[in-house]
Design an enzyme around this catalytic site. Sequence first.
Site, PDB file in Angstrom:
ATOM      1  N   HIS A  80       4.915   1.549  17.243  1.00 53.84           N
ATOM      2  CA  HIS A  80       4.126   0.351  16.972  1.00 53.84           C
ATOM      3  C   HIS A  80       3.458   0.385  15.605  1.00 53.84           C
ATOM      4  CE1 HIS A  80       4.815  -1.112  20.970  1.00 53.84           C
ATOM      5  NE2 HIS A  80       4.213  -0.091  21.534  1.00 53.84           N
TER       6      HIS A  80
ATOM      7  N   ARG B 144       5.211   9.756  17.197  1.00 55.50           N
ATOM      8  CA  ARG B 144       5.684   8.955  18.323  1.00 55.50           C
ATOM      9  C   ARG B 144       6.895   8.180  17.825  1.00 55.50           C
ATOM     10  NH1 ARG B 144       2.443   4.575  21.921  1.00 55.50           N
ATOM     11  NH2 ARG B 144       2.098   3.539  19.921  1.00 55.50           N
TER      12      ARG B 144
END
Length: 251
Positions: free
Chosen positions: A46, A72
């Site tokens: 994100h 991530r």
Amino acid sequence: MHHNDITETLRGGGTAVGYWTVLDAPIATERVATTGYDYIGIDAQHGLMGYDGVLRNLMAVDAAHTAAGIVRVAANDPVCIGQALDAGALGVIVPLVDTPEDAAAAVRAARYSGRRSYGPMRSALRVGPRPADADRQVLVLAMIETAEGLANVEAIAATEGLDGLYIGPSDLMLAVGGAYPADPDHTVDLEAAIERTRAAADAAGIVPAIHTLDGATAKRRLDAGFRMVTIASDLTHLEAAARAHLAAAKA
């Protein structure tokens, strides 16, 4: 804590506190990495950066000489995982792990003994560089953030080679029925899901990890038995600091 020490610390039962970055701002990342955090989480899912940004920010973390860079990844995919590790990440946090098979696939993608292709263009400087050494040093954490992942959490935790379960509270809140991440009507459900995940990690002898919004929450999670906690993000803290200074100026 030096770069590779975090692996030994966490696998040995110790704790680590990290900070989250979503901005492609390497100079800011380097400054944060000098403040004493054990690791910097770089968000390629994100976050507002692509592969080049991940690479730049990993280099910025390493320039501080004290923290580890953990990414991530965008997806549970061998390409995403391999690129993050080749860029020098000491570990990967893998999103949307729903089943033990998903977790096993993530582990295989991160190990040369599994499906990781050999090409450590930057990681050879810091992780490994021999494949067997890299396999031992690299951390793999599965995110528990969906209803299916929560239902299978004990089986996921038992996956061979998995180092930890990483809770994404915002998505997990939605998974337990919340209308939005801070939905007060489902706080009890969220806390039960969080505790179930922590207990599953403990029972399997792996790291219970969680994202938090601030230091006070991180302390509460550590006191509750979590051993890896990440705090906030650079973007949210930048906005909060700007708002606070503006409010003080206009008071």
